[in-house]
Enzyme design. Structure first.
Site, PDB file in Angstrom:
ATOM      1  N   HIS A  19       0.876  -1.191   0.000  1.00 35.09           N
ATOM      2  CA  HIS A  19       0.000   0.000   0.000  1.00 35.09           C
ATOM      3  C   HIS A  19       0.900   1.223   0.000  1.00 35.09           C
ATOM      4  CE1 HIS A  19      -3.928   1.954   1.653  1.00 35.09           C
ATOM      5  NE2 HIS A  19      -3.212   2.845   0.972  1.00 35.09           N
ATOM      6  N   HIS A  21       1.435   4.763  -2.471  1.00 38.06           N
ATOM      7  CA  HIS A  21       1.138   5.628  -3.608  1.00 38.06           C
ATOM      8  C   HIS A  21       2.437   6.302  -4.035  1.00 38.06           C
ATOM      9  CE1 HIS A  21      -3.252   5.326  -2.923  1.00 38.06           C
ATOM     10  NE2 HIS A  21      -2.887   5.220  -1.656  1.00 38.06           N
ATOM     11  N   HIS A 199      -9.296   0.651  -1.865  1.00 32.57           N
ATOM     12  CA  HIS A 199      -9.400   1.341  -0.589  1.00 32.57           C
ATOM     13  C   HIS A 199     -10.842   1.240  -0.103  1.00 32.57           C
ATOM     14  CE1 HIS A 199      -5.592   2.953  -1.790  1.00 32.57           C
ATOM     15  NE2 HIS A 199      -5.543   3.889  -0.850  1.00 32.57           N
ATOM     16  N   GLU A 202     -11.469   3.190   5.312  1.00 32.54           N
ATOM     17  CA  GLU A 202     -10.511   4.142   5.905  1.00 32.54           C
ATOM     18  C   GLU A 202     -11.331   5.213   6.612  1.00 32.54           C
ATOM     19  OE1 GLU A 202      -6.874   7.180   4.604  1.00 32.54           O
ATOM     20  OE2 GLU A 202      -8.240   6.418   3.071  1.00 32.54           O
ATOM     21  N   ASP A 280       1.665   4.002   2.850  1.00 31.96           N
ATOM     22  CA  ASP A 280       0.651   4.822   2.189  1.00 31.96           C
ATOM     23  C   ASP A 280       1.292   5.957   1.388  1.00 31.96           C
ATOM     24  OD1 ASP A 280      -1.862   5.621   1.401  1.00 31.96           O
ATOM     25  OD2 ASP A 280      -2.553   6.231   3.376  1.00 31.96           O
ATOM     26  N   ASP A 281       1.453   7.121   2.007  1.00 31.61           N
ATOM     27  CA  ASP A 281       2.062   8.295   1.365  1.00 31.61           C
ATOM     28  C   ASP A 281       3.166   8.811   2.291  1.00 31.61           C
ATOM     29  OD1 ASP A 281       0.065   9.043  -1.002  1.00 31.61           O
ATOM     30  OD2 ASP A 281      -1.138   8.455   0.737  1.00 31.61           O
TER      31      ASP A 281
END
EC number: 3.5.4.2
Length: 337
Positions: A19, A21, A199, A202, A280-281
């Protein structure tokens, strides 16, 4: 191992990241470097001023900055350099396989050819396999707050590069955009031989997770932490072996949990749900995947045994070939000994 694992131990643990990005690895210094290269004027005077913006109240406030800064990504070389920098950092934190999300709609809308996006990221991944021993692939994510017709169009364009793609996913603003909207485009992707993830759960409700499973046919649920609110759903996830790609530091930064000590990661694990740990980011959320492992050790008391289980699950839940999974599990065996 009964004592808390050390920093070096957790960072050395071989793991897959499922996961991530790639646009979310755009660190402020690289953003300014690419802005200068491409003649893009950022609305910030300095790297420090941009970094100071990384204080989010919710998912939407993050997305506003995320889409603004990705304007500096213009060429195949830009996407390759972004990916190279992520992979070097990830490899230093134990990542041996990485499945990278990318958001082509956000780029083609700015006039960037989808081929430049896919070839830049994919080329850097090929370099990493050769030079760093990190395998991986690309997962094309549809922006759920954009029209479904746009998702259909970008899938058609991306299928000119089928050898680069592992699968499709669904991301961006969750609330108000249920998975059911994208059932048709996911069916097309699966007919083309692509894996499916999405996703869900969340900020959106547990029912979005159910829709992702039943209507999109996903093999993994990205985030999925709100499953902890629904015992029946947790039991289903456990019984069916559906993995969750959990992102602890992201959940804190976007305030989907009040703090890391309240994170449901261990409750999900105790219920038999297959969980993985991801970043994630990471440029925006305060840490790469190894940093997330360190954070859950400190806040939740995660042991070496639990960390090993999360890492093994990440390998098993990946879309890597069977032989590669066996290599990676053997690397975890060596770490354990």
């Amino acid at each position: 191992m009964t004592t808390p694992p050390s920093d070096d131990t957790l960072l050395a643990l071989p793991k897959a990241e499922l996961h991530l990005h790639i646009e979310g690895t755009l660190e402020p210094d690289l953003a300014f470097e690419l802005a200068g290269r491409n003649g893009v004027e950022l609305p910030y005077a300095s790297v420090e001023e941009l970094a100071a913006q990384y204080d989010f109240s919710d998912l939407q406030s993050f997305l506003d900055l995320y889409y603004a800064t990705m304007a500096v990504l213009r060429t195949e070389d830009d996407f390759a350099e972004l990916t190279r920098r992520y992979l070097r950092t990830a490899a230093a934190q134990g990542v041996r396989h990485a499945e990278l999300f990318f958001d082509p709609q956000a780029h083609v809308a700015r006039g960037v050819p989808i081929e430049a996006v896919i070839d830049g990221i994919g080329g850097a991944l090929a370099e990493a396999e050769r030079d760093l021993g990190v395998s991986g692939g690309l997962i094309l994510c549809f922006l759920r707050d954009q029209p479904v017709e746009s998702a259909d169009a970008v899938l058609t364009a991306a299928l000119t590069r089928p050898e680069r793609l592992l699968g499709v996913g669904l991301d961006s603003a969750e609330v108000g955009y249920p998975p059911e909207l994208f059932a048709g485009v996911f069916a097309r992707a699966k007919d083309a031989g692509l894996h499916a993830v999405a996703h869900a759960g969340e900020e959106g409700p547990p029912s979005y997770i159910v829709q992702a499973l039943d209507l999109l046919g996903v093999e993994r649920v990205d985030h999925g932490i709100r499953a902890a609110e629904d015992p029946e759903l947790m039991a289903r996830l456990a019984a069916d072996g559906i993995p969750l790609t959990v992102c602890p530091l992201s959940n804190v930064r976007l305030r989907t949990v009040p703090d890391l000590s309240a994170h449901p990661l261990l409750r999900l694990d105790a219920a038999g749900v297959r969980v993985t740990v991801n970043s994630d980011d990471p440029a925006y959320f305060g840490g790469y995947v190894g940093d997330n492992y360190l954070a859950i050790r400190d806040a939740l008391g995660v042991t070496a045994e639990q960390a090993e289980r999360f890492a093994r699950t990440s390998i098993d839940a990946s879309f890597a070939p069977t032989a590669r999974k066996a290599e990676l599990q053997a690397a975890v065996d060596a770490w354990r000994s």
